[in-house]
Write a protein that holds these residues in place. Structure first.
Motif, mmCIF file in Angstrom:
data_model
loop_
_atom_site.group_PDB
_atom_site.id
_atom_site.type_symbol
_atom_site.label_atom_id
_atom_site.label_comp_id
_atom_site.label_asym_id
_atom_site.label_seq_id
_atom_site.Cartn_x
_atom_site.Cartn_y
_atom_site.Cartn_z
ATOM 1 N N ALA A 137 -30.829 86.337 29.208
ATOM 2 C CA ALA A 137 -30.682 85.488 30.398
ATOM 3 C C ALA A 137 -29.578 85.988 31.319
ATOM 4 C CB ALA A 137 -30.406 84.041 29.976
ATOM 5 N N LEU A 138 -28.496 86.496 30.723
ATOM 6 C CA LEU A 138 -27.349 86.957 31.512
ATOM 7 C C LEU A 138 -27.386 88.454 31.798
ATOM 8 C CD1 LEU A 138 -24.572 84.903 29.686
ATOM 9 C CD2 LEU A 138 -25.635 84.375 31.874
ATOM 10 N N ASP A 139 -28.382 89.140 31.185
ATOM 11 C CA ASP A 139 -28.544 90.578 31.395
ATOM 12 C C ASP A 139 -27.259 91.338 31.035
ATOM 13 O OD1 ASP A 139 -29.899 92.885 32.021
ATOM 14 O OD2 ASP A 139 -29.375 92.811 34.154
ATOM 15 N N ILE A 140 -26.790 91.128 29.794
ATOM 16 C CA ILE A 140 -25.554 91.763 29.330
ATOM 17 C C ILE A 140 -25.781 92.394 27.964
ATOM 18 C CG2 ILE A 140 -24.001 90.213 30.587
ATOM 19 C CD1 ILE A 140 -23.704 88.623 27.972
ATOM 20 N N PHE A 176 -19.183 91.524 24.399
ATOM 21 C CA PHE A 176 -18.573 90.272 24.806
ATOM 22 C C PHE A 176 -18.081 89.387 23.663
ATOM 23 C CE2 PHE A 176 -20.927 91.437 28.611
ATOM 24 C CZ PHE A 176 -19.978 91.177 29.596
ATOM 25 N N LEU A 177 -18.390 89.714 22.434
ATOM 26 C CA LEU A 177 -17.869 88.926 21.317
ATOM 27 C C LEU A 177 -16.347 89.033 21.284
ATOM 28 C CD1 LEU A 177 -20.444 89.664 18.487
ATOM 29 C CD2 LEU A 177 -20.146 87.537 19.749
ATOM 30 N N GLU A 178 -15.696 87.874 21.101
ATOM 31 C CA GLU A 178 -14.227 87.751 21.085
ATOM 32 C C GLU A 178 -13.599 88.009 22.460
ATOM 33 O OE1 GLU A 178 -12.620 86.604 18.469
ATOM 34 O OE2 GLU A 178 -14.448 86.550 17.277
ATOM 35 N N LYS A 179 -14.439 88.086 23.512
ATOM 36 C CA LYS A 179 -13.917 88.288 24.868
ATOM 37 C C LYS A 179 -13.913 86.964 25.642
ATOM 38 C CE LYS A 179 -13.500 92.770 24.470
ATOM 39 N NZ LYS A 179 -14.452 93.697 25.081
ATOM 40 N N ASP A 180 -13.248 86.961 26.776
ATOM 41 C CA ASP A 180 -13.183 85.788 27.637
ATOM 42 C C ASP A 180 -14.583 85.396 28.107
ATOM 43 O OD1 ASP A 180 -11.834 83.881 29.417
ATOM 44 O OD2 ASP A 180 -12.562 85.180 31.010
ATOM 45 N N ILE A 181 -14.935 84.098 27.982
ATOM 46 C CA ILE A 181 -16.285 83.637 28.333
ATOM 47 C C ILE A 181 -16.623 83.922 29.787
ATOM 48 C CG2 ILE A 181 -15.357 81.298 28.676
ATOM 49 C CD1 ILE A 181 -18.993 82.201 27.829
ATOM 50 N N TYR A 182 -15.628 83.812 30.675
ATOM 51 C CA TYR A 182 -15.911 83.933 32.110
ATOM 52 C C TYR A 182 -16.272 85.357 32.521
ATOM 53 C CZ TYR A 182 -13.645 79.447 31.629
ATOM 54 O OH TYR A 182 -13.312 78.184 31.208
ATOM 55 N N SER A 183 -15.987 86.317 31.654
ATOM 56 C CA SER A 183 -16.344 87.699 31.959
ATOM 57 C C SER A 183 -17.843 87.942 31.833
ATOM 58 C CB SER A 183 -15.573 88.660 31.040
ATOM 59 O OG SER A 183 -15.891 88.403 29.689
ATOM 60 N N LEU A 184 -18.574 86.976 31.261
ATOM 61 C CA LEU A 184 -20.030 87.106 31.126
ATOM 62 C C LEU A 184 -20.751 86.860 32.443
ATOM 63 C CD1 LEU A 184 -19.240 86.707 28.058
ATOM 64 C CD2 LEU A 184 -21.403 85.527 27.812
ATOM 65 N N THR A 218 -21.318 86.758 36.616
ATOM 66 C CA THR A 218 -21.022 87.524 37.825
ATOM 67 C C THR A 218 -20.909 86.644 39.062
ATOM 68 O OG1 THR A 218 -23.402 87.911 38.118
ATOM 69 C CG2 THR A 218 -22.142 89.619 36.972
ATOM 70 N N ASP A 219 -21.496 85.455 39.000
ATOM 71 C CA ASP A 219 -21.455 84.571 40.174
ATOM 72 C C ASP A 219 -20.281 83.600 40.068
ATOM 73 O OD1 ASP A 219 -23.393 83.563 42.568
ATOM 74 O OD2 ASP A 219 -22.337 81.874 41.645
ATOM 75 N N PHE A 271 -19.839 80.687 41.434
ATOM 76 C CA PHE A 271 -20.232 79.292 41.225
ATOM 77 C C PHE A 271 -20.399 78.992 39.744
ATOM 78 C CE2 PHE A 271 -23.596 76.154 40.511
ATOM 79 C CZ PHE A 271 -23.063 75.052 41.184
ATOM 80 N N ILE A 272 -21.026 79.919 38.998
ATOM 81 C CA ILE A 272 -21.217 79.725 37.554
ATOM 82 C C ILE A 272 -19.864 79.714 36.850
ATOM 83 C CG2 ILE A 272 -22.263 80.667 35.456
ATOM 84 C CD1 ILE A 272 -24.457 81.860 37.153
ATOM 85 N N VAL A 273 -18.980 80.605 37.248
ATOM 86 C CA VAL A 273 -17.639 80.677 36.638
ATOM 87 C C VAL A 273 -16.900 79.350 36.829
ATOM 88 C CG1 VAL A 273 -15.367 81.769 36.764
ATOM 89 C CG2 VAL A 273 -17.433 83.180 36.868
ATOM 90 N N GLU A 274 -16.838 78.860 38.079
ATOM 91 C CA GLU A 274 -16.086 77.640 38.370
ATOM 92 C C GLU A 274 -16.720 76.415 37.727
ATOM 93 O OE1 GLU A 274 -13.103 77.540 39.727
ATOM 94 O OE2 GLU A 274 -13.243 79.726 39.824
ATOM 95 N N SER A 275 -18.060 76.346 37.735
ATOM 96 C CA SER A 275 -18.759 75.203 37.128
ATOM 97 C C SER A 275 -18.564 75.199 35.618
ATOM 98 C CB SER A 275 -20.257 75.250 37.459
ATOM 99 O OG SER A 275 -20.463 75.181 38.852
ATOM 100 N N THR A 276 -18.583 76.390 35.003
ATOM 101 C CA THR A 276 -18.363 76.495 33.555
ATOM 102 C C THR A 276 -16.936 76.070 33.200
ATOM 103 O OG1 THR A 276 -19.978 78.292 33.396
ATOM 104 C CG2 THR A 276 -18.413 78.069 31.575
ATOM 105 N N LYS A 277 -15.957 76.524 33.983
ATOM 106 C CA LYS A 277 -14.560 76.114 33.755
ATOM 107 C C LYS A 277 -14.417 74.601 33.795
ATOM 108 C CE LYS A 277 -11.950 80.126 35.466
ATOM 109 N NZ LYS A 277 -11.077 80.634 36.529
#
Length: 534
Positions: A243-246, A251-259, A261-262, A264-270
């Motif tokens: 779904a995220l094309d990654i 990304f395991l053990e990495k910051d979730i927001y680095s997944l 690219t948009d 809006f998704i970053v801010e809404s997820t936060k």
């Protein structure tokens, strides 16, 4: 929760505590009947509400007849509404599709019914069709957690026909005890007893990761590090990767927001992670996901697992939902257009008023000034509605109480001297009127109060004007304008009046599909009844 022991009625199991979740494998339907007759008999005797989701190969009449023969006073329990039977398709499917949102809501409703009717708890048995094995994994995950924290005991039944061994193992992993027949004898099996805590945790983690890997939607599990602002990825399944094309490994053990690219998704997820992290509860009372947002063709849902771990579910929005979102966006555009229209109309009325003032000054006679003043008042009444609609969240209805106060204020400015002698009594319910009805009523009030100010009282006379507006019932409104002035002459006939203002009143009452009654006694009262149209 208090762990009360309950009689189960299954050979080899004396008692179980609330929160117990059993698995039952059958080869033929008689295996199902043999176990569940005793299971439900004991539940009814223990004052539990009993719920059975039956396989589609059985019929309700057949089961009711079987229970009536084998459970004493079964008809009494039916009349008491202590037991309910549903088919698998009736409970779990919608248009042939296994619908989680539907059955989750149903379980919450049934448990609420159990509490409201003072039953000791809920005794549940459900049969899952092997055809829906993939959906059953998500169902088992839900029902295990749902049962665990409630006064509830659950048995999930599966047929061993046409099901592979690895699938049986996956089903077994979600149950405290599993039951099956061996050489016509009932056998009770317990899960592997793991003494080492670390090994137990690894076993549990592996079990749920296996479940989440096979679930249809994208799943990401994140863990908070120190506070609500920092989350790292602990698990991500292949559907989330797609779904995220990654790349999953990156990304395991990495910051979730680095997944994402948009922005809006970053801010809404936060925003959603922060809200959910700071909540004390893990499970919502309604069974519905509380925090979610949509972006493009996907919906992002957030569910709390434990205090510092949250699951992010990424679902493809169904076609009907996409249509719903398109309609919502279209309505939003129309509302914006309507708001702009009301704003333009309000401005157009202001321009018209300015032109009338200029024209009145140019003509300059007393008679022409009075005519222009009346016209201006009528225009202000209409302009006021559009101004209120422009400022309102609802572009179709107005708060008539506020609107009437504006009209009274406007009239009082025109009759300052009269206001010193005349008392206004206003009794108006807080009613929201259709904007067209509001304009008609506003114009009627303007004409009738203007007439009272001008003609009802002598210049030195004290008096009262009363305005009443209420909803008589669900179908009719009543508007009353009354003064304590000299009233109308006995020969007055409204059908043949020369008063332009009263002619306007008659026309507007017709537009409202209303009835006008004039009471000429100890003053003058106009009563107008007109139908409510929602």
């Amino acid at each position: 929760m208090e762990k009360t022991h309950r009689k189960i009625g299954i050979t080899g199991i004396d008692n179980l505590t609330w929160g117990s979740h059993l698995c039952h494998f059958i080869e033929k339907k008689e295996d199902l009947f043999d176990l569940l007759i005793s299971y439900f008999r004991n539940g009814l005797l223990e004052n539990e509400y009993c719920l059975w989701i039956m396989p589609d190969f059985t019929k309700k009449d057949e089961i009711n007849e079987l229970f009536d023969k084998n459970i004493e006073n079964y008809s009494y329990y039916i009349s008491k509404k202590q037991i309910d039977l549903y088919s698998f398709s009736e409970w779990f499917l919608k248009d042939g599709i296994f619908e989680k949102d539907i059955y989750v809501d149903k379980f919450f409703q049934k448990y609420q019914y159990t509490l409201e009717n003072n039953f000791d708890g809920l005794r549940y048995a459900g049969f899952i069709n092997n055809k829906f094995y993939e959906d059953a994994l998500a169902y088992e995950y839900f029902i295990d957690n749902f049962t665990l924290d409630r006064k509830m005991i659950t048995i999930c039944s599966y047929s061993t026909n046409n099901i592979f061994f690895d699938k049986i193992l996956n089903i077994v992993n979600d149950h405290k005890i599993w039951i099956a027949k061996e050489n016509d004898n009932l056998k009770i099996f317990n899960p592997p007893h793991i003494k080492n805590l670390e090994a137990k945790l690894k076993y549990t983690e592996a079990k749920y990761k296996n479940l989440l890997s096979n679930i249809e939607c994208g799943v990401i599990i994140v863990k908070a590090i120190d506070n609500a602002d920092n989350f790292i990825v602990k698990f991500i399944n292949k559907n989330a990767v797609n779904a995220l094309d990654i790349s999953k490994d990156n990304f395991l053990e990495k910051d979730i927001y680095s997944l994402f690219t948009d922005n809006f998704i970053v801010e809404s997820t936060k925003e959603n992670l922060k809200k959910l992290y700071e909540e004390d509860i893990i499970e919502s009372n309604s069974g519905k996901i509380k925090y979610k947002f949509s972006f493009g063709t996907k919906e992002y849902c957030f569910e709390k697992l434990i205090s510092d771990e949250i699951a992010i579910l990424i679902k493809e929005i169904p076609e009907y939902k996409k249509k719903e979102l398109e309609i919502t966006a279209d309505l939003k555009k129309k509302d914006t257009f309507l708001k702009e229209t009301h704003h333009r109309l309000k401005n157009d009325f202001q321009v018209l008023l300015s032109l009338l003032r200029l024209q009145a000054k140019e003509i300059g006679t007393k008679e022409s000034n009075e005519i222009f003043e009346k016209i201006q008042n009528r225009i202000k009444i209409m302009a006021s509605v559009h101004e209120k609609l422009y400022k309102s969240m609802d572009f179709y209805k107005i708060d008539f109480y506020d609107y009437l106060n504006d009209i009274i204020y406007q009239l009082s400015e025109n009759y300052v001297d009269k206001m010193k002698k005349i008392k206004l009594n206003i009794e108006v319910e807080r009613i929201f009127l259709d904007s067209t009805f509001g304009i008609y009523c506003g114009l009627i009030i303007n004409e009738l109060i203007t007439n009272s100010f001008k003609y009802a009282f002598r210049d030195d006379q004290d008096g009262e004007i009363s305005i009443n507006f209420l909803k008589k019932d669900q179908k009719e409104y009543l508007l009353s304008i009354k003064d304590t002035g000299k009233g109308l002459p006995t020969y007055f006939d409204i059908e043949n009046t020369n008063s332009f203002g009263l002619k306007i009143v008659k026309i507007l009452v017709r537009q409202l599909e209303g009835k006008l009654e004039i009471l000429n006694n100890e003053g003058l009262e106009f009563k107008i009844c007109f139908p409510s149209k929602g």
